[in-house]
Design a protein around this motif. Structure first.
Motif, PDB file in Angstrom:
ATOM      1  N   GLU A   1      -1.666  13.232   7.168  1.00  0.00           N
ATOM      2  CA  GLU A   1      -2.661  12.961   8.161  1.00  0.00           C
ATOM      3  C   GLU A   1      -2.066  11.421   8.746  1.00  0.00           C
ATOM      4  O   GLU A   1      -2.034  11.272   9.827  1.00  0.00           O
ATOM      5  CB  GLU A   1      -3.821  12.527   7.297  1.00  0.00           C
ATOM      6  CG  GLU A   1      -5.091  11.989   8.052  1.00  0.00           C
ATOM      7  CD  GLU A   1      -6.392  11.893   7.631  1.00  0.00           C
ATOM      8  OE1 GLU A   1      -7.503  11.482   8.146  1.00  0.00           O
ATOM      9  OE2 GLU A   1      -6.326  11.890   6.176  1.00  0.00           O
ATOM     10  N   PHE A   2      -1.787  10.643   7.826  1.00  0.00           N
ATOM     11  CA  PHE A   2      -1.315   9.300   8.126  1.00  0.00           C
ATOM     12  C   PHE A   2       0.054   9.336   8.775  1.00  0.00           C
ATOM     13  O   PHE A   2       0.200   8.554   9.727  1.00  0.00           O
ATOM     14  CB  PHE A   2      -1.369   8.212   7.120  1.00  0.00           C
ATOM     15  CG  PHE A   2      -0.323   8.114   6.116  1.00  0.00           C
ATOM     16  CD1 PHE A   2       0.993   7.635   6.414  1.00  0.00           C
ATOM     17  CD2 PHE A   2      -0.201   8.993   4.924  1.00  0.00           C
ATOM     18  CE1 PHE A   2       1.886   7.576   5.470  1.00  0.00           C
ATOM     19  CE2 PHE A   2       0.695   8.854   3.813  1.00  0.00           C
ATOM     20  CZ  PHE A   2       1.911   8.271   4.351  1.00  0.00           C
TER      21      PHE A   2
ATOM     22  N   GLU B   1       0.802  -1.229   0.087  1.00  0.00           N
ATOM     23  CA  GLU B   1       0.144   0.058   0.185  1.00  0.00           C
ATOM     24  C   GLU B   1       1.054   0.986  -0.081  1.00  0.00           C
ATOM     25  O   GLU B   1       0.236   2.370  -0.492  1.00  0.00           O
ATOM     26  CB  GLU B   1      -0.902  -0.100   1.238  1.00  0.00           C
ATOM     27  CG  GLU B   1      -2.148  -0.925   1.119  1.00  0.00           C
ATOM     28  CD  GLU B   1      -2.937  -1.173   2.368  1.00  0.00           C
ATOM     29  OE1 GLU B   1      -3.269  -0.119   2.922  1.00  0.00           O
ATOM     30  OE2 GLU B   1      -3.709  -2.064   2.624  1.00  0.00           O
ATOM     31  N   LEU B   2       2.114   1.293   0.650  1.00  0.00           N
ATOM     32  CA  LEU B   2       2.891   2.453   0.723  1.00  0.00           C
ATOM     33  C   LEU B   2       3.462   2.572  -0.888  1.00  0.00           C
ATOM     34  O   LEU B   2       3.976   1.443  -1.287  1.00  0.00           O
ATOM     35  CB  LEU B   2       3.912   2.407   1.629  1.00  0.00           C
ATOM     36  CG  LEU B   2       3.272   2.646   3.140  1.00  0.00           C
ATOM     37  CD1 LEU B   2       4.406   2.406   4.173  1.00  0.00           C
ATOM     38  CD2 LEU B   2       2.704   3.754   3.284  1.00  0.00           C
ATOM     39  N   PHE B   3       3.898   3.556  -1.363  1.00  0.00           N
ATOM     40  CA  PHE B   3       4.563   4.003  -2.389  1.00  0.00           C
ATOM     41  C   PHE B   3       5.409   5.496  -2.312  1.00  0.00           C
ATOM     42  O   PHE B   3       4.925   6.096  -1.315  1.00  0.00           O
ATOM     43  CB  PHE B   3       3.780   3.811  -3.810  1.00  0.00           C
ATOM     44  CG  PHE B   3       2.671   5.022  -3.898  1.00  0.00           C
ATOM     45  CD1 PHE B   3       2.929   6.168  -4.490  1.00  0.00           C
ATOM     46  CD2 PHE B   3       1.558   4.681  -3.363  1.00  0.00           C
ATOM     47  CE1 PHE B   3       1.941   6.945  -4.457  1.00  0.00           C
ATOM     48  CE2 PHE B   3       0.268   5.558  -3.357  1.00  0.00           C
ATOM     49  CZ  PHE B   3       0.802   6.652  -4.064  1.00  0.00           C
ATOM     50  N   LEU B   4       6.227   5.703  -3.317  1.00  0.00           N
ATOM     51  CA  LEU B   4       6.744   6.979  -3.119  1.00  0.00           C
ATOM     52  C   LEU B   4       6.432   7.826  -4.440  1.00  0.00           C
ATOM     53  O   LEU B   4       6.338   7.185  -5.525  1.00  0.00           O
ATOM     54  CB  LEU B   4       8.426   6.602  -2.978  1.00  0.00           C
ATOM     55  CG  LEU B   4       8.806   6.035  -1.807  1.00  0.00           C
ATOM     56  CD1 LEU B   4      10.442   5.159  -2.156  1.00  0.00           C
ATOM     57  CD2 LEU B   4       8.786   6.904  -0.729  1.00  0.00           C
TER      58      LEU B   4
ATOM     59  N   GLY C   1      -8.853   4.890   0.451  1.00  0.00           N
ATOM     60  CA  GLY C   1      -8.391   5.605  -0.825  1.00  0.00           C
ATOM     61  C   GLY C   1      -7.058   6.296  -0.605  1.00  0.00           C
ATOM     62  O   GLY C   1      -6.257   5.755   0.521  1.00  0.00           O
ATOM     63  N   ALA C   2      -6.907   7.364  -1.418  1.00  0.00           N
ATOM     64  CA  ALA C   2      -5.444   8.161  -1.044  1.00  0.00           C
ATOM     65  C   ALA C   2      -5.630   8.881   0.390  1.00  0.00           C
ATOM     66  O   ALA C   2      -6.435   9.786   0.729  1.00  0.00           O
ATOM     67  CB  ALA C   2      -5.252   8.864  -2.328  1.00  0.00           C
TER      68      ALA C   2
ATOM     69  N   ALA D   1      12.433  11.986  -1.439  1.00  0.00           N
ATOM     70  CA  ALA D   1      11.440  10.889  -1.566  1.00  0.00           C
ATOM     71  C   ALA D   1      10.534  11.332  -0.665  1.00  0.00           C
ATOM     72  O   ALA D   1      10.564  11.735   0.632  1.00  0.00           O
ATOM     73  CB  ALA D   1      12.078   9.578  -0.944  1.00  0.00           C
ATOM     74  N   LEU D   2       9.117  11.189  -1.303  1.00  0.00           N
ATOM     75  CA  LEU D   2       8.007  11.717  -0.292  1.00  0.00           C
ATOM     76  C   LEU D   2       6.905  10.345  -0.292  1.00  0.00           C
ATOM     77  O   LEU D   2       6.553   9.942  -1.179  1.00  0.00           O
ATOM     78  CB  LEU D   2       7.272  12.897  -1.089  1.00  0.00           C
ATOM     79  CG  LEU D   2       8.038  13.987  -1.479  1.00  0.00           C
ATOM     80  CD1 LEU D   2       7.271  15.139  -2.372  1.00  0.00           C
ATOM     81  CD2 LEU D   2       8.465  14.717  -0.128  1.00  0.00           C
ATOM     82  N   GLY D   3       6.697  10.078   0.862  1.00  0.00           N
ATOM     83  CA  GLY D   3       5.927   8.721   0.999  1.00  0.00           C
ATOM     84  C   GLY D   3       4.346   8.967   1.007  1.00  0.00           C
ATOM     85  O   GLY D   3       3.873  10.060   1.033  1.00  0.00           O
TER      86      GLY D   3
END
Length: 657
Positions: A449-450, A412-415, A443-444, A433-435
């Motif tokens: 927030e996360f 689920e995580l991407f950059l 959704g996104a 790099a931005l998580g």
């Protein structure tokens, strides 16, 4: 000499023992009616039997006088029986009783001796019997007053025994011997009883002292358990005890109350700049200011660190709550004298009402905390009242937290990567790099927030690990000139072991450490400066680079620049919005650029969106820049196209360095 000293002690008052003197008077007070009743009845009986044989002055007048004195003394006792004497008055009173016992002994003995020669042998025997029984009774009534009892016994026994011996009659001589032996026995009993009585008094005193010490210790323990030793405010335990009591009372009566949570803004910087001792002084001053605001129905407490609580024991209107909260915030925002300097702090307060915001202690406290969070996030230094909007945030936060806990982070995580550009060479020199997180249910989810929730739950450690591995895997496909800029959380450097974990991931990737730059915000550094210094030093020694992100948004950025092993400073995007039109913004950017040049640090200017902004910062001396003007964040798959076409650069992609 020893015997004389003991005799003197036996016939004196224990002035140095107030408790014993008081107990003697109290115990004797219970015996007074019996003493005078016995004297009165026995005297009347002897006088009546001698009416015919003795003169009137002996059989009537003197007995009437003696009995009248007994009655008067008894009446006086009745009037003052409930009085409580101080030690200064008790000692003279006890001395008077001793002298009175002596006077009574002389008076009654003299009357008896004068009466003895009259009448028959039976009447004489009655006088002797009268003296013997009366003295025994009086001595037992005076047992608590050792000096008075011994004095009375000595006067009666010595005078009457001597008189009987000199009569020359064997019977009377035998009676004198018996009286003397009985007197000695009584004296011994008096001494034993007095010692026992004094021992009981002393034991009671010690018991009372022990109980007082125990109570004092209990009070001290209660105070230690309920009062914060630094600020003298009630502590967290006391706060929640009062909160529970108020909730039970409100549920029973149908009433309500308000809970407030106060957090100091900028306190961490005081600790880091001036030391913990100065921080303690600030907290003490905060305690004094809050106590000055306390009033009936308003209860303040220190919950821990720089967090304080307030209970309004009666439900207040929103207007009244805002006014009270503003008074609190205004008081806390006044300057603090710290180590010869002036520190500027503020306080933010979140309010929640019971039962509207929550019907349990946990709920209303959580709601107040939510309001405080909103205030800390966007309205620092002001009061915030919990609302339905905050309720929505709580539910959303709870949902995100649950999904994050059960997420398959690997999938689920991407950059996304945003270029860092060199305006002089017109080349891309690095990628930040931005998580990102995409959840099947939510959704996104926005990074702010996360990431915030992940930091609260320490899931950030796992997220950092997953994203860092993915980022390094991408870097291995980039040209060797490009470096990776990777953001860290305060949790990531909160222990040396966690910092070592980051280093191990870099070393295991095969990417040279000098191509990795770890970014950390000033806020993260200020949570625990010493630990941050240790962790960042480890990272730097491993060959990685260290950057200070969002420079200028904190309280005391300059204090960290020379104390931490930074290679790069990133100027926050907030200074770029009007850098091409605001001279103050230009001066700030110029000052930071000059600072970096003087310290031998690189500087990256963030947030450039227009050509005008870029030209201005270039003229000011900037070289490394970042912003939408030079490239928006892009997926890893788009980096190749960006490097080859968007900037017209010819990089050999695909080969691992």
């Amino acid at each position: 000499m020893v015997r004389l000293a003991r005799l003197k002690e036996a016939l004196s008052v224990a002035e140095g023992d107030p408790e014993l003197v008081r107990s003697q008077l109290q115990a004797f007070g219970h015996q007074i009616p019996l003493l005078y009743f016995m004297l009165f009845v026995n005297t009347v009986a002897v006088a009546v039997t001698h009416l015919r044989s003795a003169p009137a002055w002996l059989s009537i007048y003197i007995p009437v006088l003696l009995c009248a004195v007994c009655v008067i003394r008894c009446v006086r006792w009745w009037r003052v029986r409930r009085r409580v004497l101080t030690h200064d008055k008790a000692v003279p009173e006890l001395r008077r009783l001793i002298w009175l016992a002596g006077i009574f002994g002389i008076a009654f003995s003299a009357w008896s001796l004068l009466l003895f020669p009259y009448g028959t042998a039976y009447e004489q025997a009655q006088v002797a019997f009268y003296m013997a029984t009366t003295v025994v009774g009086c001595v037992f009534c005076l047992m608590h007053l050792r000096a008075a009892a011994l004095l009375l016994l000595s006067i009666v026994i010595l005078s009457f025994a001597t008189f009987l011996v000199f009569t020359g009659y064997p019977v009377f001589i035998a009676m004198a011997v018996d009286m003397t032996l009985v007197g000695l026995a009584l004296a011994f009993i008096i001494e034993l009883y007095y010692r026992t009585f004094a021992g009981v008094v002393h034991a009671q005193r010690e018991l009372q002292a022990s109980q007082q010490n125990t109570q004092r210790l209990s009070d001290d323990n209660f105070r230690l358990a309920s009062i914060d030793s630094l600020t003298d405010l009630p502590n967290r335990r006391s706060f929640f005890a009062s909160l529970r009591a108020l909730s039970e009372q409100a549920l029973g009566s149908g009433g309500g109350f308000n809970v407030g949570l106060i957090d100091l803004d900028g306190f961490k910087q005081v600790n880091d700049i001036y030391g913990h001792a100065s921080g303690d002084l600030v907290l003490q001053e905060v305690g004094l200011r809050l106590l000055a605001l306390a009033e009936p129905g308003i209860f303040f407490a220190r919950l821990g660190g720089d967090e304080f609580g307030v209970l309004a024991q009666h439900q207040l209107s929103n207007e009244t709550l805002v006014a009270l909260g503003q008074r609190i915030c205004d008081a806390l925002s006044q300057p603090y004298q710290v180590a010869g300097n002036v520190a500027e702090l503020s306080g933010t307060i979140g309010w929640a009402a019971f039962p509207e915001a929550g019907t349990t202690v946990a709920q209303v406290f959580e709601r107040a905390d939510a309001a405080l969070y909103v205030g800390k996030e966007s309205r620092r230094g002001t009061p915030v009242i919990f609302s339905t909007e905050h309720e929505t945030r709580i539910r959303r936060s709870s949902l995100v937290t649950q999904e994050l806990r059960h997420a398959d982070l690997e999938s689920e995580l991407f950059l996304e990567f945003q270029p860092i550009h060199d305006v002089l060479t017109q080349r891309t020199i690095g990628m930040e790099a931005l998580g990102r997180w995409h959840n099947a249910r939510l959704g996104a989810v926005k990074p702010e927030e996360f990431i915030r929730i992940a930091e609260r739950t320490e899931l950030i450690l796992r997220i950092t690990e997953v994203l860092l591995r993915k980022a390094l895997d991408e870097v291995s496909r980039w040209p060797s000139e490009l470096y990776l800029s990777f953001n860290l959380s305060a949790i990531d450097i909160s222990t040396s072991a966690r910092a070592r974990r980051l280093i191990d991931i870099v070393l295991a990737s095969g990417v040279p450490p000098h191509r990795v730059s770890f970014e950390i915000t000033e806020t993260a550094v200020t949570r625990d400066f010493e630990q941050a210094h240790s962790a960042l030093t480890m990272i730097k020694q491993a060959g990685c680079r260290v950057s200070l992100d969002d420079f200028g948004t904190g309280y005391s950025s300059l204090s960290y620049v020379h104390r931490l092993p930074f290679d790069t400073i990133k100027i926050d995007r907030s200074f770029m919005t009007d850098v091409d039109s605001n001279s103050a913004s230009k001066k700030i950017v110029k000052s930071v650029l000059d600072l970096c040049g003087n310290l031998g640090l690189e500087c990256v200017v963030e947030g450039l969106e227009t050509s005008s902004q870029a030209e201005v910062v270039k003229a000011l001396g900037a070289r490394a820049v970042q912003g939408y003007l030079f490239g928006r964040p892009m997926r890893a798959s788009a980096v190749r196209a960006y490097l080859q076409t968007a900037l017209g650069q010819s990089y050999a992609l695909g080969a691992r360095p």
